[in-house]
Design a protein around this motif. Structure first.
Motif, PDB file in Angstrom:
ATOM      1  N   PRO A   1       0.840  -1.198   0.000  1.00  0.00           N
ATOM      2  CA  PRO A   1       0.000   0.000   0.000  1.00  0.00           C
ATOM      3  C   PRO A   1       0.875   1.249   0.000  1.00  0.00           C
ATOM      4  N   LEU A   2       0.400   2.309  -0.632  1.00  0.00           N
ATOM      5  CA  LEU A   2       1.165   3.544  -0.719  1.00  0.00           C
ATOM      6  C   LEU A   2       1.543   4.056   0.670  1.00  0.00           C
ATOM      7  N   GLU A   3       0.694   3.859   1.634  1.00  0.00           N
ATOM      8  CA  GLU A   3       1.000   4.292   3.000  1.00  0.00           C
ATOM      9  C   GLU A   3       2.304   3.668   3.499  1.00  0.00           C
ATOM     10  N   ASP A   4       2.517   2.400   3.180  1.00  0.00           N
ATOM     11  CA  ASP A   4       3.741   1.722   3.625  1.00  0.00           C
ATOM     12  C   ASP A   4       4.974   2.320   2.961  1.00  0.00           C
ATOM     13  N   TYR A   5       4.861   2.631   1.673  1.00  0.00           N
ATOM     14  CA  TYR A   5       5.991   3.251   0.980  1.00  0.00           C
ATOM     15  C   TYR A   5       6.298   4.633   1.567  1.00  0.00           C
ATOM     16  N   VAL A   6       5.259   5.358   1.945  1.00  0.00           N
ATOM     17  CA  VAL A   6       5.469   6.676   2.535  1.00  0.00           C
ATOM     18  C   VAL A   6       6.190   6.547   3.867  1.00  0.00           C
ATOM     19  N   VAL A   7       5.800   5.586   4.678  1.00  0.00           N
ATOM     20  CA  VAL A   7       6.474   5.375   5.966  1.00  0.00           C
ATOM     21  C   VAL A   7       7.951   5.087   5.735  1.00  0.00           C
ATOM     22  N   GLU A   8       8.255   4.242   4.731  1.00  0.00           N
ATOM     23  CA  GLU A   8       9.653   3.935   4.416  1.00  0.00           C
ATOM     24  C   GLU A   8      10.384   5.198   3.957  1.00  0.00           C
ATOM     25  N   TYR A   9       9.741   5.967   3.094  1.00  0.00           N
ATOM     26  CA  TYR A   9      10.358   7.201   2.592  1.00  0.00           C
ATOM     27  C   TYR A   9      10.691   8.154   3.728  1.00  0.00           C
ATOM     28  N   LEU A  10       9.786   8.323   4.643  1.00  0.00           N
ATOM     29  CA  LEU A  10      10.024   9.226   5.769  1.00  0.00           C
ATOM     30  C   LEU A  10      11.105   8.696   6.691  1.00  0.00           C
ATOM     31  N   ASP A  11      11.432   7.417   6.542  1.00  0.00           N
ATOM     32  CA  ASP A  11      12.539   6.826   7.292  1.00  0.00           C
ATOM     33  C   ASP A  11      13.826   6.783   6.464  1.00  0.00           C
ATOM     34  N   GLY A  12      13.777   7.342   5.222  1.00  0.00           N
ATOM     35  CA  GLY A  12      14.969   7.447   4.385  1.00  0.00           C
ATOM     36  C   GLY A  12      15.294   6.229   3.557  1.00  0.00           C
ATOM     37  N   VAL A  13      14.334   5.307   3.398  1.00  0.00           N
ATOM     38  CA  VAL A  13      14.593   4.080   2.648  1.00  0.00           C
ATOM     39  C   VAL A  13      13.404   3.798   1.734  1.00  0.00           C
ATOM     40  N   GLY A  14      13.579   2.769   0.886  1.00  0.00           N
ATOM     41  CA  GLY A  14      12.470   2.269   0.092  1.00  0.00           C
ATOM     42  C   GLY A  14      12.378   2.847  -1.304  1.00  0.00           C
ATOM     43  N   PRO A  15      11.416   2.341  -2.095  1.00  0.00           N
ATOM     44  CA  PRO A  15      11.312   2.695  -3.514  1.00  0.00           C
ATOM     45  C   PRO A  15      11.122   4.178  -3.793  1.00  0.00           C
ATOM     46  N   LEU A  16      10.448   4.907  -2.909  1.00  0.00           N
ATOM     47  CA  LEU A  16      10.223   6.324  -3.175  1.00  0.00           C
ATOM     48  C   LEU A  16      11.514   7.136  -3.126  1.00  0.00           C
ATOM     49  N   THR A  17      12.588   6.563  -2.589  1.00  0.00           N
ATOM     50  CA  THR A  17      13.856   7.281  -2.479  1.00  0.00           C
ATOM     51  C   THR A  17      14.730   7.120  -3.720  1.00  0.00           C
ATOM     52  N   ILE A  18      14.254   6.389  -4.724  1.00  0.00           N
ATOM     53  CA  ILE A  18      15.076   6.090  -5.905  1.00  0.00           C
ATOM     54  C   ILE A  18      14.385   6.648  -7.138  1.00  0.00           C
ATOM     55  N   SER A  19      15.009   7.574  -7.816  1.00  0.00           N
ATOM     56  CA  SER A  19      14.421   8.225  -8.980  1.00  0.00           C
ATOM     57  C   SER A  19      14.272   7.243 -10.130  1.00  0.00           C
TER      58      SER A  19
END
Length: 630
Positions: free
Chosen positions: A379-397
């Motif tokens: 779920p997008l919410e999970d990716y956002v949590v990872e992003y706010l922790d500095g990791v995960g798919p949202l951190t990679i262009s």
């Protein structure tokens, strides 16, 4: 991006909490990302710059020691370094604004193309490449805002090979541009943070404590592990590619704890409180004013908030408006090819080959592979949590997790890379892929439409030392008209570019046959292209046809104001970045590169900005009273 729509989800700028992520913050980012993807499907990019047009009478804006035009990867560095001198007043003019929470998310790579952060340039219709794109037109996303294209690019930090810079120094007759000299500038800018301890890292080639963060991302896809293991099986190596080694690695990125670290964040935000630096956003430069008798640059004309202004530059004008913008502004100011300027009705002040040598790293986008590995879809919410922790798919262009640099048959045994493979694991393809690349319906259906997104990985094949040469010319003397961009990919008469890309395709296919990739059942998918149906599928003639269809731009245009020894040989600036024949005028961006490098332009553009800072300080050292701002 429709900012009126986005305004409902961009009320505040959040600061990450320490350990606790509020539901409100998570919901904010979920709505932001969702709305960005929706808007990108219908957003219409501008076709000109008339949003900056005004009928206002010209006013005097004031006088500054230095006027810097453009806040991209070069201009942000220049403004920072020149404003270190307390008694110098520096004005930085930028047409766009600052980045925000949306641009901070690296994996908004596709949506941000369809927003106010992109100028939205296109090429003229092509005959040698981009044939699978609508109207045979190559799209040229270019960043608009404080940070320039670092606001929208793929964020890979790859400087180029040491032989590039030794060749550069030799071509321009100045060792300042040779590798041993430029390395200190790369290290000066850099703040390398080692986060992935499984990836090779050679500290002697990196800097720490500089303004520009470079880091590895976390966490890697198993498909990237397969790519790295495949390189090892073929004895191609897993290396720190910024240490001048052939081989592959996880990408080094310009991110800071997973957030995009654009040029504005790196070089401007930390120094905005300097009283001698003024950053004026929303400012569109129409002309550099040059005294026709003395050939001295005396100031700049620009529009801002409905006004029309002239600002005087007491010492120098620094042009950092990018590969297209710098060439356009020079020609509008009477500096360019005599015949062309006369054709569009501009008085010639200096006859130089501005815009005559547009270069790039042409890239083939048609290699998709299916696999039996399914990347988890959360779920997008999970990716956002990872992003706010500095990791995960949202951190990679663009999910560009891996790169590899390889010799071609033209450089075999030399250690000089000619081919780059960019490795894009699953979940990178999106509903915006067709729109972002400008693909026709037929091309998209042949290669992408039926891909299983959570399983499909992609190779981008890059020609590093392209020999093809395009051009940038004025559409008219109207400064609000976009320039004419003729990319001419794969047009070199000896066919070296297309041969090199074909070799890159064969290398990718060979990697896919290794044990690590076969363990996940890597299988070429997509195709045959109907445009190439007269050739046997996967034959050499087929691939050469496919290369004409799907070789396009990769955010890497350069070389429109090349550095060199002499204008008689096509050079626009000298080894000190001064425009030939014009006093008090320099250029500092990727347009000064004399040829395409075996890397990505952002890092060497930052290096050019660093070089300019020292060059100007040296030439004006008698005027320096205090180095107050470091």
């Amino acid at each position: 991006m429709n900012l009126k729509i986005l305004s409902v989800v961009l009320p505040v700028m959040f600061v990450h909490s320490q350990g606790y992520l509020s539901e409100r913050k998570i919901d904010y980012y979920v709505r932001l990302i969702t709305k960005a993807n929706e808007n990108a499907m219908t957003y219409q990019l501008p076709k000109n710059a008339y949003e900056y047009y005004t009928k206002a009478r010209q006013q005097k804006f004031g006088t500054f020691d230095f006027v810097v035009i453009g806040a991209g990867a070069g201009g942000t560095v220049v403004a920072n370094r020149l404003s270190e001198i307390a008694n110098w007043n520096v004005l930085l003019l930028e047409a766009g604004g600052y980045g925000n929470d949306f641009s901070d998310i690296p994996n908004m790579y596709f949506p941000i193309q369809f927003s106010h952060f992109n100028w939205g340039y296109n090429s003229t219709p092509q005959t040698t490449a981009c044939l699978g794109l609508v109207n045979h037109v190559c799209l040229y996303p270019r960043g608009k805002g404080v940070g320039g294209t670092t606001l929208i690019n793929g964020l890979v930090y790859a400087r180029g090979h040491k032989t590039d810079f030794d060749k550069w120094g030799e071509m321009v007759g100045n060792k300042r541009w040779s590798y041993n000299k430029v390395l200190k500038y790369f290290k000066k800018s850099e703040d390398f943070v080692y986060r992935d301890y499984q990836i090779p890292y050679e500290p002697e080639y990196h800097g720490t404590g500089g303004y520009l963060r470079v880091e590895n991302f976390l966490y890697r896809s198993p498909q990237l592990d397969a790519f790295l293991a495949a390189n090892q099986e073929l004895n191609l190596g897993v290396v720190d590619y910024n240490a001048n080694k052939l081989g592959a690695s996880a990408s080094q990125l310009n991110t800071h704890n997973g957030e995009r670290f654009d040029g504005g964040k790196a070089f401007i935000h930390p120094v905005l409180k300097r009283p001698n630096l003024k950053v004026l956003t929303g400012s569109y430069v129409t002309k550099i004013v040059i005294d026709k008798t003395t050939k001295v640059a005396i100031g700049v004309e620009f529009t801002h908030n409905g006004g029309y202004y002239f600002v005087e530059a007491k010492k120098e004008v620094i042009l950092s408006a990018g590969v297209f913008g710098s060439a356009q502004i020079l020609m509008l100011s009477g500096v360019g090819p005599r015949k062309h300027l006369e054709e569009v009705g501009i008085e010639v002040i200096e006859d130089l080959e501005v815009g005559t040598t547009l270069r790039d790293n042409p890239t083939f986008f048609g290699l998709n592979f299916g696999s039996n590995y399914t990347e988890p879809v959360k779920p997008l919410e999970d990716y956002v949590v990872e992003y706010l922790d500095g990791v995960g798919p949202l951190t990679i262009s663009g999910n560009n997790q891996g790169v590899g640099f390889y010799e071609s048959s033209y450089t075999k045994g030399t250690g000089i890379p000619e081919i780059e493979l960019m490795f894009i694991p699953a979940n990178a393809t999106s509903l915006l892929s067709q729109r972002s690349f400008g693909l026709t319906d037929e091309t998209y259906e042949d290669v992408w439409k039926y891909a299983n997104i959570p399983q499909t990985f992609i190779f981008y094949v890059v020609d590093l030392h392209s020999k093809s040469v395009g051009s940038v010319r004025l559409k008219s003397k109207n400064p609000f008209e976009y320039p004419l961009i003729d990319s001419r990919f794969l047009s070199d008469p000896e066919n070296r570019d297309i041969n090199t890309l074909y070799e890159g395709i064969q290398l990718a296919l060979k990697l896919a046959q290794t044990r690590p990739f076969q363990a996940i059942n890597a299988t070429l998918q997509g195709g045959p292209l109907r445009a190439c149906k007269k050739h046997p599928y996967l034959s050499k003639p087929y691939w050469y046809c496919a290369l004409r269809q799907l070789t396009i731009n990769l955010y890497h245009p350069l070389g429109t104001c090349p550095m060199g020894k002499s204008p008689e040989k096509g050079a626009v600036v000298d080894a000190n970045l001064r425009v030939f024949g014009i006093k008090n005028l320099r250029v500092a961006d990727a347009s000064v590169f004399p040829f395409a490098l075996a890397g990505h332009p952002n890092a060497p553009t930052v290096m050019v900005g660093e070089q300019l800072g020292d060059l100007v300080k040296c030439e004006h050292k008698n005027d320096i009273i205090a180095y107050s701002y470091y």
